[in-house]
Design a protein around this motif. Structure first.
Motif, PDB file in Angstrom:
ATOM      1  N   LEU A  54     -26.702  15.327  11.994  1.00 29.35           N
ATOM      2  CA  LEU A  54     -25.542  14.421  11.932  1.00 29.35           C
ATOM      3  C   LEU A  54     -25.314  13.673  13.298  1.00 29.35           C
ATOM      4  O   LEU A  54     -24.877  12.664  13.369  1.00 29.35           O
ATOM      5  CB  LEU A  54     -24.303  15.231  11.595  1.00 29.35           C
ATOM      6  CG  LEU A  54     -24.132  15.766  10.134  1.00 29.35           C
ATOM      7  CD1 LEU A  54     -23.015  16.651  10.090  1.00 29.35           C
ATOM      8  CD2 LEU A  54     -24.018  14.468   9.336  1.00 29.35           C
ATOM      9  N   ALA A  55     -25.839  13.966  14.288  1.00 28.08           N
ATOM     10  CA  ALA A  55     -25.757  13.434  15.571  1.00 28.08           C
ATOM     11  C   ALA A  55     -26.816  12.327  15.489  1.00 28.08           C
ATOM     12  O   ALA A  55     -26.505  11.082  16.076  1.00 28.08           O
ATOM     13  CB  ALA A  55     -26.180  14.517  16.755  1.00 28.08           C
ATOM     14  N   SER A  56     -27.980  12.763  14.924  1.00 28.52           N
ATOM     15  CA  SER A  56     -28.862  11.519  14.798  1.00 28.52           C
ATOM     16  C   SER A  56     -28.572  10.513  13.933  1.00 28.52           C
ATOM     17  O   SER A  56     -28.557   9.133  14.185  1.00 28.52           O
ATOM     18  CB  SER A  56     -30.025  12.194  14.207  1.00 28.52           C
ATOM     19  OG  SER A  56     -31.453  10.960  13.650  1.00 28.52           O
ATOM     20  N   VAL A  57     -27.865  11.103  12.781  1.00 28.37           N
ATOM     21  CA  VAL A  57     -27.221   9.917  11.957  1.00 28.37           C
ATOM     22  C   VAL A  57     -26.300   8.870  12.510  1.00 28.37           C
ATOM     23  O   VAL A  57     -26.124   7.873  12.365  1.00 28.37           O
ATOM     24  CB  VAL A  57     -26.369  10.549  10.596  1.00 28.37           C
ATOM     25  CG1 VAL A  57     -25.294   9.700  10.011  1.00 28.37           C
ATOM     26  CG2 VAL A  57     -27.431  11.247   9.751  1.00 28.37           C
ATOM     27  N   HIS A  58     -25.326   9.552  13.281  1.00 31.82           N
ATOM     28  CA  HIS A  58     -24.207   8.861  14.088  1.00 31.82           C
ATOM     29  C   HIS A  58     -25.137   7.674  15.052  1.00 31.82           C
ATOM     30  O   HIS A  58     -24.576   6.454  15.108  1.00 31.82           O
ATOM     31  CB  HIS A  58     -23.615   9.898  15.123  1.00 31.82           C
ATOM     32  CG  HIS A  58     -22.411   8.977  15.762  1.00 31.82           C
ATOM     33  ND1 HIS A  58     -21.187   8.345  15.188  1.00 31.82           N
ATOM     34  CD2 HIS A  58     -22.334   8.922  16.922  1.00 31.82           C
ATOM     35  CE1 HIS A  58     -20.477   7.698  16.018  1.00 31.82           C
ATOM     36  NE2 HIS A  58     -21.064   8.025  17.143  1.00 31.82           N
ATOM     37  N   LYS A  59     -26.394   8.289  15.921  1.00 35.02           N
ATOM     38  CA  LYS A  59     -26.797   7.266  16.478  1.00 35.02           C
ATOM     39  C   LYS A  59     -27.486   6.348  15.902  1.00 35.02           C
ATOM     40  O   LYS A  59     -27.547   5.163  16.267  1.00 35.02           O
ATOM     41  CB  LYS A  59     -27.923   8.203  17.552  1.00 35.02           C
ATOM     42  CG  LYS A  59     -27.313   9.026  18.450  1.00 35.02           C
ATOM     43  CD  LYS A  59     -28.625   9.806  19.269  1.00 35.02           C
ATOM     44  CE  LYS A  59     -27.990  10.405  20.563  1.00 35.02           C
ATOM     45  NZ  LYS A  59     -28.979  11.146  21.072  1.00 35.02           N
ATOM     46  N   GLU A  60     -28.201   6.529  14.757  1.00 35.60           N
ATOM     47  CA  GLU A  60     -29.001   5.570  13.889  1.00 35.60           C
ATOM     48  C   GLU A  60     -27.842   4.606  13.235  1.00 35.60           C
ATOM     49  O   GLU A  60     -28.115   3.309  13.432  1.00 35.60           O
ATOM     50  CB  GLU A  60     -29.733   6.003  12.605  1.00 35.60           C
ATOM     51  CG  GLU A  60     -30.755   6.987  13.050  1.00 35.60           C
ATOM     52  CD  GLU A  60     -31.549   7.254  11.983  1.00 35.60           C
ATOM     53  OE1 GLU A  60     -31.144   7.141  10.718  1.00 35.60           O
ATOM     54  OE2 GLU A  60     -32.708   7.972  12.094  1.00 35.60           O
ATOM     55  N   HIS A  61     -26.411   4.880  12.964  1.00 37.19           N
ATOM     56  CA  HIS A  61     -25.686   3.943  12.459  1.00 37.19           C
ATOM     57  C   HIS A  61     -24.937   3.192  13.651  1.00 37.19           C
ATOM     58  O   HIS A  61     -24.811   1.893  13.417  1.00 37.19           O
ATOM     59  CB  HIS A  61     -24.252   4.529  11.856  1.00 37.19           C
ATOM     60  CG  HIS A  61     -24.858   5.057  10.432  1.00 37.19           C
ATOM     61  ND1 HIS A  61     -24.639   4.401   9.147  1.00 37.19           N
ATOM     62  CD2 HIS A  61     -25.397   6.135   9.935  1.00 37.19           C
ATOM     63  CE1 HIS A  61     -25.006   4.429   8.212  1.00 37.19           C
ATOM     64  NE2 HIS A  61     -25.596   5.937   8.549  1.00 37.19           N
ATOM     65  N   GLU A  62     -24.936   3.481  14.841  1.00 34.47           N
ATOM     66  CA  GLU A  62     -24.575   2.731  15.966  1.00 34.47           C
ATOM     67  C   GLU A  62     -25.794   1.607  16.354  1.00 34.47           C
ATOM     68  O   GLU A  62     -25.354   0.458  16.801  1.00 34.47           O
ATOM     69  CB  GLU A  62     -24.541   3.584  17.263  1.00 34.47           C
ATOM     70  CG  GLU A  62     -23.181   4.348  17.172  1.00 34.47           C
ATOM     71  CD  GLU A  62     -22.973   5.079  18.483  1.00 34.47           C
ATOM     72  OE1 GLU A  62     -23.703   5.357  19.233  1.00 34.47           O
ATOM     73  OE2 GLU A  62     -21.474   5.564  18.508  1.00 34.47           O
ATOM     74  N   ALA A  63     -26.879   1.931  16.166  1.00 33.94           N
ATOM     75  CA  ALA A  63     -28.164   1.256  16.530  1.00 33.94           C
ATOM     76  C   ALA A  63     -28.756   0.351  15.376  1.00 33.94           C
ATOM     77  O   ALA A  63     -29.516  -0.552  15.839  1.00 33.94           O
ATOM     78  CB  ALA A  63     -29.255   1.987  17.049  1.00 33.94           C
ATOM     79  N   ARG A  64     -28.358   0.614  14.204  1.00 34.08           N
ATOM     80  CA  ARG A  64     -28.979  -0.042  13.126  1.00 34.08           C
ATOM     81  C   ARG A  64     -27.760  -0.826  12.123  1.00 34.08           C
ATOM     82  O   ARG A  64     -26.510  -0.230  12.289  1.00 34.08           O
ATOM     83  CB  ARG A  64     -29.764   0.853  12.249  1.00 34.08           C
ATOM     84  CG  ARG A  64     -30.971   1.344  12.824  1.00 34.08           C
ATOM     85  CD  ARG A  64     -31.708   2.245  11.938  1.00 34.08           C
ATOM     86  NE  ARG A  64     -32.662   3.032  12.523  1.00 34.08           N
ATOM     87  CZ  ARG A  64     -33.598   3.734  11.964  1.00 34.08           C
ATOM     88  NH1 ARG A  64     -33.737   3.766  10.654  1.00 34.08           N
ATOM     89  NH2 ARG A  64     -34.580   4.429  12.945  1.00 34.08           N
ATOM     90  N   HIS A  65     -28.129  -2.108  12.086  1.00 37.22           N
ATOM     91  CA  HIS A  65     -27.018  -2.815  11.300  1.00 37.22           C
ATOM     92  C   HIS A  65     -27.485  -3.326   9.968  1.00 37.22           C
ATOM     93  O   HIS A  65     -28.928  -3.823  10.216  1.00 37.22           O
ATOM     94  CB  HIS A  65     -26.753  -3.984  12.318  1.00 37.22           C
ATOM     95  CG  HIS A  65     -26.283  -3.452  13.656  1.00 37.22           C
ATOM     96  ND1 HIS A  65     -25.071  -3.104  13.968  1.00 37.22           N
ATOM     97  CD2 HIS A  65     -27.073  -3.513  14.783  1.00 37.22           C
ATOM     98  CE1 HIS A  65     -25.124  -2.773  15.249  1.00 37.22           C
ATOM     99  NE2 HIS A  65     -26.104  -3.135  15.873  1.00 37.22           N
ATOM    100  N   ALA A  66     -26.523  -3.633   9.012  1.00 38.33           N
ATOM    101  CA  ALA A  66     -27.019  -4.017   7.790  1.00 38.33           C
ATOM    102  C   ALA A  66     -26.720  -5.691   7.969  1.00 38.33           C
ATOM    103  O   ALA A  66     -25.404  -5.923   8.309  1.00 38.33           O
ATOM    104  CB  ALA A  66     -26.258  -3.438   6.660  1.00 38.33           C
TER     105      ALA A  66
END
Length: 201
Positions: A54-66
């Motif tokens: 979930l920490a990785s999910v949070h980082k990915e959602h901050e770094a990746r954009h649709a």
């Protein structure tokens, strides 16, 4: 259950050897370890893995954009595979030349995979990019992270069960070998005179 029955059976049995009691206790200890320790290990691994994912999910959602990409032209169709069981998820996508605007407001062009089945010029589709507009994979979602964590917990529980049972079997195997070694030594002492003339047999 068999371990408890074994302990009860050997409790006052005059034929009981020391190794019989050790074997029964070993089975009971292994059973208690599987019933108590294995679920704790599985749940602990699930929680730790889920928190990390979930920490990785949070980082990915901050770094990746649709971003919304626009099809300029179709480049190639997905390969035709007569066997549907060997086709991959990538085969369901079309390669297109597309244009998109990055989160930093720069325009980008490139050949990317589109989720459109039959893309035409001007069609729009969603694309994941980093802050500078480079195409990246879709970020992991919370449900997938939880599923992976549960699978990791189940795997850890299965591994712990196998380790406990393997250890029990290894100890039993060594005990049986020691038992046969003692039997061989006793046979060497008594056996050579059996059946010989004048030995009283």
């Amino acid at each position: 259950m068999r371990a408890i029955v074994g302990l009860w059976r050997w409790r006052n049995n005059p034929l009981r050897r020391g190794t019989d009691l050790v074997e029964a206790w070993l089975g009971l200890i292994a059973l208690v370890a599987v019933v108590v320790a294995v679920p704790v290990i599985g749940v602990s691994v699930t929680h730790v893995t889920r928190d990390a994912l979930l920490a990785s999910v949070h980082k990915e959602h901050e770094a990746r954009h649709a971003v919304t990409a626009t099809v300029l032209r179709k480049v190639a169709s997905p390969p035709v595979d007569p066997d549907p069981e060997t086709s991959s998820a990538r085969d369901a996508h079309s390669r297109v030349l597309a244009r998109w605007t990055a989160p930093d407001r720069t325009d980008h062009y490139g050949i990317v995979l589109s989720s459109l089945k039959s893309p035409d010029e001007g069609d729009h589709f969603r694309l994941w990019t980093d802050e500078r507009g480079q195409v990246v994979g879709r970020p992991l979602d919370g449900a997938t992270a939880t599923t992976h964590a549960v699978l990791a917990g189940l795997g850890a529980a299965a591994a712990a069960t196998a380790l406990i049972e393997g250890t029990r079997r290894l100890v039993l195997w060594r005990m049986v070998r020691a038992r046969y070694a003692r039997l061989d030594r006793a046979w060497e002492k008594a056996g050579p005179d059996w059946g010989r003339t004048g030995t009283g047999s």
